[in-house]
Motif scaffolding. Structure first.
Motif, PDB file in Angstrom:
ATOM      1  N   PRO A  51       0.832  -1.212   0.000  1.00 13.97           N
ATOM      2  CA  PRO A  51       0.000   0.000   0.000  1.00 13.97           C
ATOM      3  C   PRO A  51       0.865   1.261   0.000  1.00 13.97           C
ATOM      4  CG  PRO A  51      -0.648  -1.519   1.752  1.00 13.97           C
ATOM      5  CD  PRO A  51       0.656  -2.005   1.216  1.00 13.97           C
ATOM      6  N   THR A  52       0.320   2.328  -0.550  1.00 15.69           N
ATOM      7  CA  THR A  52       1.027   3.611  -0.516  1.00 15.69           C
ATOM      8  C   THR A  52       0.926   4.191   0.894  1.00 15.69           C
ATOM      9  OG1 THR A  52      -0.955   4.868  -1.047  1.00 15.69           O
ATOM     10  CG2 THR A  52       0.333   4.060  -2.916  1.00 15.69           C
ATOM     11  N   GLU A  53       1.759   5.174   1.176  1.00 12.98           N
ATOM     12  CA  GLU A  53       1.695   5.824   2.499  1.00 12.98           C
ATOM     13  C   GLU A  53       0.315   6.422   2.736  1.00 12.98           C
ATOM     14  OE1 GLU A  53       4.832   8.605   3.494  1.00 12.98           O
ATOM     15  OE2 GLU A  53       6.333   7.244   2.658  1.00 12.98           O
ATOM     16  N   GLU A  54      -0.247   6.978   1.675  1.00 13.16           N
ATOM     17  CA  GLU A  54      -1.567   7.609   1.780  1.00 13.16           C
ATOM     18  C   GLU A  54      -2.634   6.575   2.152  1.00 13.16           C
ATOM     19  OE1 GLU A  54      -4.657  10.010  -1.130  1.00 13.16           O
ATOM     20  OE2 GLU A  54      -2.570   9.763  -1.776  1.00 13.16           O
ATOM     21  N   GLU A  55      -2.575   5.433   1.500  1.00 11.94           N
ATOM     22  CA  GLU A  55      -3.542   4.362   1.795  1.00 11.94           C
ATOM     23  C   GLU A  55      -3.386   3.882   3.234  1.00 11.94           C
ATOM     24  OE1 GLU A  55      -4.030   2.342  -2.649  1.00 11.94           O
ATOM     25  OE2 GLU A  55      -2.259   1.885  -1.442  1.00 11.94           O
ATOM     26  N   ALA A  56      -2.149   3.712   3.658  1.00 12.20           N
ATOM     27  CA  ALA A  56      -1.895   3.259   5.025  1.00 12.20           C
ATOM     28  C   ALA A  56      -2.375   4.290   6.043  1.00 12.20           C
ATOM     29  CB  ALA A  56      -0.405   2.976   5.217  1.00 12.20           C
ATOM     30  N   ALA A  57      -2.171   5.559   5.730  1.00 14.52           N
ATOM     31  CA  ALA A  57      -2.594   6.633   6.628  1.00 14.52           C
ATOM     32  C   ALA A  57      -4.122   6.658   6.768  1.00 14.52           C
ATOM     33  CB  ALA A  57      -2.092   7.980   6.109  1.00 14.52           C
ATOM     34  N   THR A  77     -11.293   0.284   3.073  1.00 11.01           N
ATOM     35  CA  THR A  77     -10.507   1.491   3.318  1.00 11.01           C
ATOM     36  C   THR A  77      -9.184   1.447   2.563  1.00 11.01           C
ATOM     37  OG1 THR A  77     -11.469   1.580   5.525  1.00 11.01           O
ATOM     38  CG2 THR A  77      -9.563   2.975   5.132  1.00 11.01           C
ATOM     39  N   LEU A  78      -8.528   0.308   2.628  1.00 12.19           N
ATOM     40  CA  LEU A  78      -7.202   0.194   2.018  1.00 12.19           C
ATOM     41  C   LEU A  78      -7.309   0.139   0.496  1.00 12.19           C
ATOM     42  CD1 LEU A  78      -4.364   0.097   3.196  1.00 12.19           C
ATOM     43  CD2 LEU A  78      -4.465  -2.394   3.100  1.00 12.19           C
ATOM     44  N   LYS A  79      -8.376  -0.530   0.021  1.00 10.63           N
ATOM     45  CA  LYS A  79      -8.615  -0.695  -1.426  1.00 10.63           C
ATOM     46  C   LYS A  79      -7.464  -1.415  -2.135  1.00 10.63           C
ATOM     47  CE  LYS A  79     -11.981   2.984  -2.295  1.00 10.63           C
ATOM     48  NZ  LYS A  79     -12.282   3.496  -0.949  1.00 10.63           N
TER      49      LYS A  79
END
Length: 185
Positions: A113-119, A158-160
């Motif tokens: 996951p990207t940082e944005e997704e993890a956040a 949420t994570l997608k």
């Protein structure tokens, strides 16, 4: 003993009486595809097998296509090699709950996951659960168990990032099976 040991994790089969796939049929399906040392574990769909190909992505496409043709529905399949499983277990950020396998789950994700997704996921994690992402693995510590965890239900949406989860008992069993297949007995 040629080839390399892989583990295939199926998602969406044998859930709630739908999309029934018998493990004996799954075993012969893998054998028909030319894989050897095939073993399955529990009904949620896990197969340990040995393949001459070395590329998990190629294997995934091959198995998904053949599976859909045979059973008439699509199951997302994560194919990982035994080294990946060893690393997953070695990097467990919650070793203190490894002895309580219903409280610890690992998600095999299609990609990191990207940082944005993890956040985005962190914002939703208001407790009592904890999670940590390492590469293409998400570790979830759900102290009240997965069934009672509201957060666990939000992870996928949420994570997608597509993924499939296994409890720690399954993770350890699959690693052990992969080790047996790898030692040729």
């Amino acid at each position: 003993m040629s080839g390399k040991v892989f583990i295939a994790l199926f998602s969406g089969i044998n859930v709630g009486g739908n999309r029934i796939v018998k493990m004996a049929e799954l075993r012969s399906f893998f054998e028909d595809l030319g894989f050897s040392d095939v073993a399955t574990y529990v009904q949620s769909g896990n197969a340990v097998f040995r393949a001459d190909k070395d590329d998990a992505a190629t294997l995934t496409k091959q198995i998904e296509a053949a599976f859909e043709k045979k059973w008439g529905f699509h199951s997302r399949i994560m194919v990982r090699d035994a080294d990946w499983f060893e690393r997953l277990v070695a990097q467990n950020p919650y070793p203190e709950v490894a002895g309580e396998p219903t409280k610890l789950h690992a998600y095999a994700l299609e990609r990191e996951p990207t940082e944005e997704e993890a956040a985005r996921l962190s914002e939703k994690c208001t407790g009592p659960e904890k999670f940590e992402i390492k590469g293409d693995v998400l570790y979830l510590h759900a102290p009240d168990g997965l069934g009672k965890s509201v957060f666990a239900g939000l992870i996928g949406r949420t994570l997608k990032v597509p993924g499939t989860k296994r409890n720690w008992r399954s993770v350890q069993a699959l690693l052990e099976m992969a080790g047996k297949a790898g030692s040729g007995g």
